[in-house]
Design a protein around this motif. Structure first.
Motif, PDB file in Angstrom:
ATOM      1  N   TRP A 114      79.097  42.110  58.543  1.00  0.00           N
ATOM      2  CA  TRP A 114      79.691  41.898  57.230  1.00  0.00           C
ATOM      3  C   TRP A 114      79.708  40.412  56.867  1.00  0.00           C
ATOM      4  O   TRP A 114      79.477  40.041  55.716  1.00  0.00           O
ATOM      5  CB  TRP A 114      81.105  42.463  57.177  1.00  0.00           C
ATOM      6  CG  TRP A 114      81.131  43.968  57.078  1.00  0.00           C
ATOM      7  CD1 TRP A 114      80.196  44.759  56.507  1.00  0.00           C
ATOM      8  CD2 TRP A 114      82.149  44.821  57.562  1.00  0.00           C
ATOM      9  NE1 TRP A 114      80.567  46.082  56.604  1.00  0.00           N
ATOM     10  CE2 TRP A 114      81.767  46.153  57.248  1.00  0.00           C
ATOM     11  CE3 TRP A 114      83.345  44.624  58.245  1.00  0.00           C
ATOM     12  CZ2 TRP A 114      82.539  47.240  57.570  1.00  0.00           C
ATOM     13  CZ3 TRP A 114      84.119  45.710  58.562  1.00  0.00           C
ATOM     14  CH2 TRP A 114      83.721  47.015  58.229  1.00  0.00           C
ATOM     15  N   GLY A 115      79.994  39.571  57.847  1.00  0.00           N
ATOM     16  CA  GLY A 115      79.963  38.126  57.595  1.00  0.00           C
ATOM     17  C   GLY A 115      78.571  37.651  57.232  1.00  0.00           C
ATOM     18  O   GLY A 115      78.393  36.829  56.327  1.00  0.00           O
ATOM     19  N   ALA A 116      77.577  38.162  57.951  1.00  0.00           N
ATOM     20  CA  ALA A 116      76.189  37.791  57.637  1.00  0.00           C
ATOM     21  C   ALA A 116      75.777  38.299  56.263  1.00  0.00           C
ATOM     22  O   ALA A 116      75.051  37.613  55.533  1.00  0.00           O
ATOM     23  CB  ALA A 116      75.247  38.351  58.715  1.00  0.00           C
ATOM     24  N   ALA A 117      76.240  39.486  55.889  1.00  0.00           N
ATOM     25  CA  ALA A 117      75.941  40.018  54.561  1.00  0.00           C
ATOM     26  C   ALA A 117      76.552  39.142  53.478  1.00  0.00           C
ATOM     27  O   ALA A 117      75.903  38.844  52.467  1.00  0.00           O
ATOM     28  CB  ALA A 117      76.459  41.457  54.437  1.00  0.00           C
ATOM     29  N   ASN A 118      77.772  38.716  53.703  1.00  0.00           N
ATOM     30  CA  ASN A 118      78.444  37.841  52.741  1.00  0.00           C
ATOM     31  C   ASN A 118      77.713  36.503  52.642  1.00  0.00           C
ATOM     32  O   ASN A 118      77.521  35.972  51.549  1.00  0.00           O
ATOM     33  CB  ASN A 118      79.897  37.653  53.133  1.00  0.00           C
ATOM     34  CG  ASN A 118      80.708  37.007  52.048  1.00  0.00           C
ATOM     35  OD1 ASN A 118      80.300  37.012  50.883  1.00  0.00           O
ATOM     36  ND2 ASN A 118      81.855  36.453  52.401  1.00  0.00           N
ATOM     37  N   ALA A 119      77.336  35.936  53.776  1.00  0.00           N
ATOM     38  CA  ALA A 119      76.619  34.666  53.776  1.00  0.00           C
ATOM     39  C   ALA A 119      75.250  34.792  53.111  1.00  0.00           C
ATOM     40  O   ALA A 119      74.845  33.919  52.325  1.00  0.00           O
ATOM     41  CB  ALA A 119      76.464  34.150  55.207  1.00  0.00           C
ATOM     42  N   ALA A 120      74.541  35.881  53.393  1.00  0.00           N
ATOM     43  CA  ALA A 120      73.222  36.072  52.780  1.00  0.00           C
ATOM     44  C   ALA A 120      73.348  36.264  51.284  1.00  0.00           C
ATOM     45  O   ALA A 120      72.520  35.768  50.514  1.00  0.00           O
ATOM     46  CB  ALA A 120      72.525  37.290  53.413  1.00  0.00           C
ATOM     47  N   HIS A 121      74.383  36.940  50.850  1.00  0.00           N
ATOM     48  CA  HIS A 121      74.617  37.132  49.410  1.00  0.00           C
ATOM     49  C   HIS A 121      74.921  35.790  48.741  1.00  0.00           C
ATOM     50  O   HIS A 121      74.413  35.514  47.639  1.00  0.00           O
ATOM     51  CB  HIS A 121      75.759  38.122  49.189  1.00  0.00           C
ATOM     52  CG  HIS A 121      76.042  38.392  47.759  1.00  0.00           C
ATOM     53  ND1 HIS A 121      75.171  39.060  46.945  1.00  0.00           N
ATOM     54  CD2 HIS A 121      77.100  38.073  46.969  1.00  0.00           C
ATOM     55  CE1 HIS A 121      75.676  39.139  45.730  1.00  0.00           C
ATOM     56  NE2 HIS A 121      76.851  38.541  45.725  1.00  0.00           N
ATOM     57  N   ALA A 122      75.730  34.979  49.400  1.00  0.00           N
ATOM     58  CA  ALA A 122      76.060  33.665  48.827  1.00  0.00           C
ATOM     59  C   ALA A 122      74.828  32.774  48.775  1.00  0.00           C
ATOM     60  O   ALA A 122      74.624  32.046  47.801  1.00  0.00           O
ATOM     61  CB  ALA A 122      77.172  33.005  49.660  1.00  0.00           C
ATOM     62  N   VAL A 123      73.975  32.828  49.786  1.00  0.00           N
ATOM     63  CA  VAL A 123      72.758  32.018  49.800  1.00  0.00           C
ATOM     64  C   VAL A 123      71.797  32.481  48.732  1.00  0.00           C
ATOM     65  O   VAL A 123      71.181  31.675  48.033  1.00  0.00           O
ATOM     66  CB  VAL A 123      72.087  32.060  51.195  1.00  0.00           C
ATOM     67  CG1 VAL A 123      70.691  31.484  51.154  1.00  0.00           C
ATOM     68  CG2 VAL A 123      72.948  31.310  52.208  1.00  0.00           C
ATOM     69  N   SER A 124      71.660  33.779  48.557  1.00  0.00           N
ATOM     70  CA  SER A 124      70.735  34.292  47.561  1.00  0.00           C
ATOM     71  C   SER A 124      71.184  33.979  46.129  1.00  0.00           C
ATOM     72  O   SER A 124      70.371  33.870  45.234  1.00  0.00           O
ATOM     73  CB  SER A 124      70.537  35.805  47.721  1.00  0.00           C
ATOM     74  OG  SER A 124      71.711  36.492  47.360  1.00  0.00           O
ATOM     75  N   ARG A 125      72.482  33.823  45.935  1.00  0.00           N
ATOM     76  CA  ARG A 125      72.985  33.472  44.603  1.00  0.00           C
ATOM     77  C   ARG A 125      73.017  31.966  44.398  1.00  0.00           C
ATOM     78  O   ARG A 125      73.323  31.509  43.309  1.00  0.00           O
ATOM     79  CB  ARG A 125      74.388  34.046  44.416  1.00  0.00           C
ATOM     80  CG  ARG A 125      74.344  35.576  44.409  1.00  0.00           C
ATOM     81  CD  ARG A 125      75.619  36.153  44.004  1.00  0.00           C
ATOM     82  NE  ARG A 125      75.719  36.031  42.554  1.00  0.00           N
ATOM     83  CZ  ARG A 125      76.798  36.268  41.870  1.00  0.00           C
ATOM     84  NH1 ARG A 125      77.895  36.640  42.485  1.00  0.00           N
ATOM     85  NH2 ARG A 125      76.834  36.144  40.566  1.00  0.00           N
ATOM     86  N   GLY A 126      72.725  31.189  45.439  1.00  0.00           N
ATOM     87  CA  GLY A 126      72.655  29.736  45.302  1.00  0.00           C
ATOM     88  C   GLY A 126      73.994  29.037  45.358  1.00  0.00           C
ATOM     89  O   GLY A 126      74.174  27.966  44.824  1.00  0.00           O
ATOM     90  N   ARG A 127      74.938  29.584  46.025  1.00  0.00           N
ATOM     91  CA  ARG A 127      76.264  28.939  46.118  1.00  0.00           C
ATOM     92  C   ARG A 127      76.308  27.979  47.268  1.00  0.00           C
ATOM     93  O   ARG A 127      75.670  27.986  48.212  1.00  0.00           O
ATOM     94  CB  ARG A 127      77.357  29.988  46.301  1.00  0.00           C
ATOM     95  CG  ARG A 127      77.541  30.799  45.048  1.00  0.00           C
ATOM     96  CD  ARG A 127      78.653  31.768  45.225  1.00  0.00           C
ATOM     97  NE  ARG A 127      78.729  32.621  44.060  1.00  0.00           N
ATOM     98  CZ  ARG A 127      79.512  33.666  43.994  1.00  0.00           C
ATOM     99  NH1 ARG A 127      80.278  33.990  44.993  1.00  0.00           N
ATOM    100  NH2 ARG A 127      79.547  34.397  42.929  1.00  0.00           N
TER     101      ARG A 127
END
Length: 122
Positions: free
Chosen positions: A109-122
């Motif tokens: 879940w942490g990796a999913a959150n991090a990957a989502h944040a990276v893909s959105r450019g945050r």
């Protein structure tokens, strides 16, 4: 209106402009029609440019974009599945395996959150 005499001709009259032959409403109607045609041409050119950019995007770039979009979803699903497995293991009485499954689900879940944040450019 006269022109400069060429080859011995006396000043001759220039043809009247076609704008002066028509009424102002006709002139405006033609101008509006021309504007509509130009807008259509601009839309067509923009569409062609978008299609050309899509064609130029390499296969690797397309795959990377697809993984970038599907990766966080896959990690979240894996975390949920692992959490469910940990719950089953806990109910079955294997606390050590359940603890490992819960840790793995938290990591997913942490990796999913991090990957989502990276893909959105945050």
């Amino acid at each position: 209106m006269t022109t400069t005499p060429s080859s011995g001709e006396q000043g001759r009259q220039l043809p009247a402009s076609s704008i002066l032959d028509d009424s102002f409403d006709d002139f405006l109607a033609r101008a509006e029609h021309e504007l509509i045609c130009r807008r259509h041409e601009v839309r067509t050119l923009r569409r062609r440019a978008r299609r050309q950019r899509r064609r130029e995007v390499s296969l690797r770039t397309r795959i990377a974009r697809c993984i970038g979009k599907a990766g966080p979803v896959g990690l979240a699903a894996a975390g949920t599945t692992t959490f469910g497995a940990g719950t089953v293991l806990l109910v079955a009485g294997d606390a050590n395996a359940a603890k490992d499954a819960f840790a793995l689900s938290a990591a997913a879940w942490g990796a999913a959150n991090a990957a989502h944040a990276v893909s959105r450019g945050r």
